[in-house]
Write an enzyme that holds these catalytic residues in place. Sequence first.
Site, mmCIF file in Angstrom:
data_model
loop_
_atom_site.group_PDB
_atom_site.id
_atom_site.type_symbol
_atom_site.label_atom_id
_atom_site.label_comp_id
_atom_site.label_asym_id
_atom_site.label_seq_id
_atom_site.Cartn_x
_atom_site.Cartn_y
_atom_site.Cartn_z
ATOM 1 N N PHE A 74 -1.983 -0.659 -5.958
ATOM 2 C CA PHE A 74 -2.887 -0.997 -7.058
ATOM 3 C C PHE A 74 -3.477 0.293 -7.573
ATOM 4 O O PHE A 74 -4.409 0.837 -6.968
ATOM 5 C CB PHE A 74 -3.979 -1.905 -6.492
ATOM 6 C CG PHE A 74 -4.497 -2.921 -7.460
ATOM 7 C CD1 PHE A 74 -3.758 -3.301 -8.574
ATOM 8 C CD2 PHE A 74 -5.733 -3.530 -7.266
ATOM 9 C CE1 PHE A 74 -4.237 -4.267 -9.458
ATOM 10 C CE2 PHE A 74 -6.219 -4.495 -8.145
ATOM 11 C CZ PHE A 74 -5.463 -4.857 -9.239
ATOM 12 N N GLY A 120 0.855 -1.200 0.000
ATOM 13 C CA GLY A 120 0.000 0.000 0.000
ATOM 14 C C GLY A 120 0.883 1.238 0.000
ATOM 15 O O GLY A 120 0.698 2.148 0.803
ATOM 16 N N TYR A 139 -17.151 4.401 13.292
ATOM 17 C CA TYR A 139 -15.818 3.856 13.072
ATOM 18 C C TYR A 139 -15.494 2.710 14.022
ATOM 19 O O TYR A 139 -15.663 1.546 13.685
ATOM 20 C CB TYR A 139 -14.745 4.966 13.125
ATOM 21 C CG TYR A 139 -13.485 4.481 12.460
ATOM 22 C CD1 TYR A 139 -13.236 4.764 11.116
ATOM 23 C CD2 TYR A 139 -12.582 3.668 13.136
ATOM 24 C CE1 TYR A 139 -12.117 4.248 10.474
ATOM 25 C CE2 TYR A 139 -11.464 3.151 12.504
ATOM 26 C CZ TYR A 139 -11.232 3.444 11.172
ATOM 27 O OH TYR A 139 -10.143 2.918 10.541
HETATM 28 P P1 NAD Z 1 -4.909 5.214 1.184
HETATM 29 O O1 NAD Z 1 -6.197 4.994 0.481
HETATM 30 O O2 NAD Z 1 -4.244 6.544 1.042
HETATM 31 O O3 NAD Z 1 -3.838 4.090 0.701
HETATM 32 C C1 NAD Z 1 -4.200 2.774 0.472
HETATM 33 C C2 NAD Z 1 -3.113 2.053 -0.291
HETATM 34 O O4 NAD Z 1 -3.542 0.708 -0.512
HETATM 35 C C3 NAD Z 1 -2.793 2.639 -1.663
HETATM 36 O O5 NAD Z 1 -1.406 2.544 -1.889
HETATM 37 C C4 NAD Z 1 -3.515 1.690 -2.620
HETATM 38 O O6 NAD Z 1 -2.955 1.608 -3.918
HETATM 39 C C5 NAD Z 1 -3.315 0.389 -1.874
HETATM 40 N N1 NAD Z 1 -4.221 -0.671 -2.295
HETATM 41 C C6 NAD Z 1 -5.568 -0.718 -2.193
HETATM 42 N N2 NAD Z 1 -6.017 -1.897 -2.689
HETATM 43 C C7 NAD Z 1 -4.936 -2.594 -3.077
HETATM 44 C C8 NAD Z 1 -4.724 -3.876 -3.655
HETATM 45 N N3 NAD Z 1 -5.737 -4.702 -3.908
HETATM 46 N N4 NAD Z 1 -3.456 -4.251 -3.945
HETATM 47 C C9 NAD Z 1 -2.405 -3.434 -3.695
HETATM 48 N N5 NAD Z 1 -2.536 -2.229 -3.143
HETATM 49 C C10 NAD Z 1 -3.776 -1.819 -2.846
HETATM 50 O O7 NAD Z 1 -5.158 4.824 2.697
HETATM 51 P P2 NAD Z 1 -4.600 5.414 4.087
HETATM 52 O O8 NAD Z 1 -5.573 6.399 4.595
HETATM 53 O O9 NAD Z 1 -3.164 5.765 4.001
HETATM 54 O O10 NAD Z 1 -4.784 4.107 4.994
HETATM 55 C C11 NAD Z 1 -3.754 3.157 5.184
HETATM 56 C C12 NAD Z 1 -3.967 2.475 6.506
HETATM 57 O O11 NAD Z 1 -3.904 3.452 7.557
HETATM 58 C C13 NAD Z 1 -5.336 1.800 6.639
HETATM 59 O O12 NAD Z 1 -5.203 0.614 7.371
HETATM 60 C C14 NAD Z 1 -6.131 2.819 7.425
HETATM 61 O O13 NAD Z 1 -7.201 2.253 8.132
HETATM 62 C C15 NAD Z 1 -5.057 3.329 8.359
HETATM 63 N N6 NAD Z 1 -5.370 4.638 9.001
HETATM 64 C C16 NAD Z 1 -5.824 5.670 8.243
HETATM 65 C C17 NAD Z 1 -6.154 6.866 8.883
HETATM 66 C C18 NAD Z 1 -6.665 8.025 8.071
HETATM 67 O O14 NAD Z 1 -7.249 8.950 8.660
HETATM 68 N N7 NAD Z 1 -6.467 8.028 6.789
HETATM 69 C C19 NAD Z 1 -5.987 7.014 10.264
HETATM 70 C C20 NAD Z 1 -5.470 5.945 10.992
HETATM 71 C C21 NAD Z 1 -5.175 4.750 10.339
#
Ligand code: NAD
Length: 405
Positions: free
Chosen positions: A84, A58, A245
């Site tokens: 992805f 990711g 959430y």
């Molecule tokens: P994001 O949407 O910015 O990034 C998600 C990533 O996953 C991207 O690189 C995407 O290409 C990849 N991805 C998705 N489906 C895929 C697949 N099938 N194969 C390969 N790659 C794939 O998300 P984010 O906000 O950075 O979240 C990342 C983690 O952090 C999650 O577990 C989320 O719950 C956690 N988180 C997010 C927040 C927030 O506020 N954004 C806060 C705390 C924790």
Amino acid sequence: MAVIKPMIRSNICINAHPVGCAKDTEHQIEYAIAQKAKRGIKTAKEGGYAPKNVLVLGCSTGYGLASRIMAAFEYGADTIGVSFEKEPTVNKGGTPGWYNNKAFDRAAAKSGLKSTTFNMDAYSDECRKTVIDEAKKWGIKFDLIIYSLASPVRTDPDTKVLYKSVIKPVGKPYGGWAIDMMSEKLNKLEAQPAEGDDIPNTVKVMGGEDWERWIKYLSDADVIAEGCRTLAYSYIGPKYSQPIYREGTIGEAKKDLEARAKNIDACLKKIGGAAYVSVNKALVTRSSSVIPVIMLYLGCLFFVQKKAGTHEGCKEQIDRLFADRLYTADKKVPVDSEGRIRIDDWELDPSVQAEIDKHMEAITEENLREHIDIDGIRKDFLNINGFAVDGVDYEKDISDMTAID
Ligand code: NAD
């Protein structure tokens, strides 16, 4: 040839600016390099306590991208990334992460850091095999593995059944105000409670099953180094978002992730390693912008934390995660009573939350700017799609949607 403007409806931006995305990634890289100097970080090659070979699942946006950038440009690691993203053609744009990856790989090559990025479904065994083959080709074992996938769907690699995750409350509907970031209007939104298999399906996608499978495959293939750490990201959040959430469908998935961290930890302990869930701060992302109350809360959070001087974005959060939690002077990782790393500590600080309470109660459409950092959340929202990024000429015609200059 065309000038690219953001195409936004109801807090969803459906296009990306190639040069803007690349520039935003470069800004994060500049920050990582500056933090290296400021903190006096030494890479492993310089004799420091730092990761050498990092896998980021990711890697293209949000927390995963920031993790890869800090690992590489602050701590000097070679990185393999998986994400992805929709690939662009000359005439048709791709998704932001595709451009971010391109900018990352270019900057890594310039700095003499090894990097390979795979645009593949990380939930597939084919992807696991591809990463293992690459690690063997490089002759490396991973000493840090970041699991930062966020997806609405996952195909089970054994049964080939496609599961869908949903963000819904459990038991009763959840309603609240949502803010339209562009028009600054407030709309009442209501999310209906989970039904049918919504909960197990969401756990299947966003829980820890796939993370556990990754570690098993990598371990069986002997590409995990002694002392390796693996991390997945989670969120807990304030009282405002609990029903949608933490106590909702996604919260069930996060609880599964946290439980599985314990299994993975037991497996890695045998080689002196460890698995952690890191609870991070709420940030503006593609999905947070369409959940009731969240954007309003984020606007207040930014307002209060900026005033208090404790505001952080992705890059600041991950810089602090690496420096104050993972690669500490005494080599110990500080955790809470449940064994989780907490970098949401500044967000959930009682004085910050008390201040937010006052603002949340007082918000109306007329006085928004007295309580919400609307410009801040809007800029972050635009930035993740490559718009409103400092130093980009948005009047310049773009003739090739695959180019990042
Ligand atoms: P994001 O949407 O910015 O990034 C998600 C990533 O996953 C991207 O690189 C995407 O290409 C990849 N991805 C998705 N489906 C895929 C697949 N099938 N194969 C390969 N790659 C794939 O998300 P984010 O906000 O950075 O979240 C990342 C983690 O952090 C999650 O577990 C989320 O719950 C956690 N988180 C997010 C927040 C927030 O506020 N954004 C806060 C705390 C924790």
